[in-house]
Scaffold this motif. Structure first.
Motif, PDB file in Angstrom:
ATOM      1  N   LEU A 172      27.148  35.162  32.595  1.00  0.00           N
ATOM      2  CA  LEU A 172      25.977  34.289  32.689  1.00  0.00           C
ATOM      3  C   LEU A 172      26.027  33.219  31.601  1.00  0.00           C
ATOM      4  O   LEU A 172      25.689  32.060  31.843  1.00  0.00           O
ATOM      5  CB  LEU A 172      24.686  35.101  32.590  1.00  0.00           C
ATOM      6  N   SER A 173      26.472  33.593  30.419  1.00  0.00           N
ATOM      7  CA  SER A 173      26.600  32.630  29.327  1.00  0.00           C
ATOM      8  C   SER A 173      27.551  31.499  29.719  1.00  0.00           C
ATOM      9  O   SER A 173      27.250  30.316  29.520  1.00  0.00           O
ATOM     10  CB  SER A 173      27.095  33.338  28.064  1.00  0.00           C
ATOM     11  N   GLU A 174      28.686  31.855  30.305  1.00  0.00           N
ATOM     12  CA  GLU A 174      29.659  30.834  30.712  1.00  0.00           C
ATOM     13  C   GLU A 174      29.132  29.997  31.872  1.00  0.00           C
ATOM     14  O   GLU A 174      29.332  28.777  31.909  1.00  0.00           O
ATOM     15  CB  GLU A 174      30.999  31.482  31.081  1.00  0.00           C
ATOM     16  N   LEU A 175      28.427  30.629  32.807  1.00  0.00           N
ATOM     17  CA  LEU A 175      27.892  29.899  33.963  1.00  0.00           C
ATOM     18  C   LEU A 175      26.783  28.925  33.579  1.00  0.00           C
ATOM     19  O   LEU A 175      26.526  27.972  34.313  1.00  0.00           O
ATOM     20  CB  LEU A 175      27.388  30.874  35.030  1.00  0.00           C
ATOM     21  N   THR A 176      26.114  29.171  32.447  1.00  0.00           N
ATOM     22  CA  THR A 176      25.062  28.258  31.986  1.00  0.00           C
ATOM     23  C   THR A 176      25.586  27.271  30.944  1.00  0.00           C
ATOM     24  O   THR A 176      24.801  26.568  30.309  1.00  0.00           O
ATOM     25  CB  THR A 176      23.865  29.032  31.395  1.00  0.00           C
ATOM     26  N   ALA A 212      32.554  36.966  44.873  1.00  0.00           N
ATOM     27  CA  ALA A 212      31.589  35.876  44.674  1.00  0.00           C
ATOM     28  C   ALA A 212      32.291  34.674  44.044  1.00  0.00           C
ATOM     29  O   ALA A 212      33.085  34.810  43.116  1.00  0.00           O
ATOM     30  CB  ALA A 212      30.441  36.346  43.785  1.00  0.00           C
ATOM     31  N   SER A 213      31.982  33.502  44.559  1.00  0.00           N
ATOM     32  CA  SER A 213      32.615  32.269  44.084  1.00  0.00           C
ATOM     33  C   SER A 213      31.836  31.700  42.899  1.00  0.00           C
ATOM     34  O   SER A 213      30.618  31.556  42.948  1.00  0.00           O
ATOM     35  CB  SER A 213      32.636  31.240  45.219  1.00  0.00           C
ATOM     36  N   LEU A 214      32.554  31.372  41.836  1.00  0.00           N
ATOM     37  CA  LEU A 214      31.961  30.804  40.630  1.00  0.00           C
ATOM     38  C   LEU A 214      32.548  29.428  40.373  1.00  0.00           C
ATOM     39  O   LEU A 214      33.735  29.203  40.597  1.00  0.00           O
ATOM     40  CB  LEU A 214      32.264  31.683  39.411  1.00  0.00           C
ATOM     41  N   THR A 215      31.715  28.531  39.885  1.00  0.00           N
ATOM     42  CA  THR A 215      32.177  27.239  39.391  1.00  0.00           C
ATOM     43  C   THR A 215      31.763  27.155  37.937  1.00  0.00           C
ATOM     44  O   THR A 215      30.572  27.197  37.611  1.00  0.00           O
ATOM     45  CB  THR A 215      31.562  26.068  40.183  1.00  0.00           C
ATOM     46  N   LEU A 216      32.747  27.060  37.052  1.00  0.00           N
ATOM     47  CA  LEU A 216      32.470  27.017  35.625  1.00  0.00           C
ATOM     48  C   LEU A 216      32.054  25.597  35.235  1.00  0.00           C
ATOM     49  O   LEU A 216      32.803  24.649  35.474  1.00  0.00           O
ATOM     50  CB  LEU A 216      33.703  27.459  34.834  1.00  0.00           C
ATOM     51  N   GLU A 271      36.173  24.402  37.048  1.00  0.00           N
ATOM     52  CA  GLU A 271      37.116  25.312  37.705  1.00  0.00           C
ATOM     53  C   GLU A 271      36.373  26.259  38.648  1.00  0.00           C
ATOM     54  O   GLU A 271      35.297  26.751  38.327  1.00  0.00           O
ATOM     55  CB  GLU A 271      37.849  26.122  36.630  1.00  0.00           C
ATOM     56  N   ASN A 272      36.972  26.511  39.827  1.00  0.00           N
ATOM     57  CA  ASN A 272      36.431  27.453  40.801  1.00  0.00           C
ATOM     58  C   ASN A 272      37.265  28.721  40.780  1.00  0.00           C
ATOM     59  O   ASN A 272      38.491  28.654  40.720  1.00  0.00           O
ATOM     60  CB  ASN A 272      36.453  26.852  42.214  1.00  0.00           C
ATOM     61  N   GLU A 279      38.382  37.226  39.485  1.00  0.00           N
ATOM     62  CA  GLU A 279      39.352  36.436  38.708  1.00  0.00           C
ATOM     63  C   GLU A 279      38.783  36.101  37.325  1.00  0.00           C
ATOM     64  O   GLU A 279      39.517  36.107  36.338  1.00  0.00           O
ATOM     65  CB  GLU A 279      39.687  35.138  39.447  1.00  0.00           C
ATOM     66  N   TRP A 280      37.485  35.815  37.259  1.00  0.00           N
ATOM     67  CA  TRP A 280      36.858  35.483  35.976  1.00  0.00           C
ATOM     68  C   TRP A 280      36.945  36.668  35.012  1.00  0.00           C
ATOM     69  O   TRP A 280      37.239  36.500  33.853  1.00  0.00           O
ATOM     70  CB  TRP A 280      35.393  35.077  36.175  1.00  0.00           C
TER      71      TRP A 280
END
Length: 132
Positions: free
Chosen positions: A73-77, A115-119, A124-125, A130-131
């Motif tokens: 969550l820290s990285e996503l924000t 779940a797909s993440l975009t940093l 980066e997706n 993978e994260w």
């Protein structure tokens, strides 16, 4: 160790997932601590702050929840919400103290591995798996 130093019950760490929900009782023989300055990386020389849980008659029989922000969550924000270095230390309690023992239930919340993440920092997706 040095005189007067108690070894942590849970060593200093951050939580890897999204959030961690902790449910505490009113026991007194352990203390959750967080690092005083989260911008410093060396937890061996850090100052630590006790997380004081509410006290008083309004919460004696009520659950006490603490929510930790996880690394994901820290990285996503983009660091707006920071995961915090924390640990648990034992506290000296009287042997005859009936409510001295402390229990804590932890719920670690993550995402589905696919779940797909975009940093936000790099654009980066990747998947949550993978994260991790």
């Amino acid at each position: 160790g040095s005189k007067g130093y108690m070894r942590p019950l849970v060593a200093a760490h951050t939580d890897v997932g999204v959030i961690t929900v902790l449910l505490y009782d009113s026991g007194k023989c352990a203390t959750l601590q967080r690092v005083a300055d989260a911008s410093k990386a060396d937890h061996k020389t850090e100052d630590w702050v006790n997380i004081n849980l509410p006290a008083g008659p309004y919460c004696n029989d009520e659950p006490i929840f603490v929510v930790n922000v996880g690394d994901c969550l820290s990285e996503l924000t983009g660091g707006s919400l920071r995961s915090t270095l924390h640990r648990v230390l034992p506290q000296t309690c009287k042997k005859d103290d009936s409510d001295a023992a402390r229990s804590c239930l932890a719920l670690f919340v993550g995402l589905e591995p696919s779940a797909s993440l975009t940093l936000p920092q790099s654009g980066e997706n990747m998947t949550y798996e993978e994260w991790r």
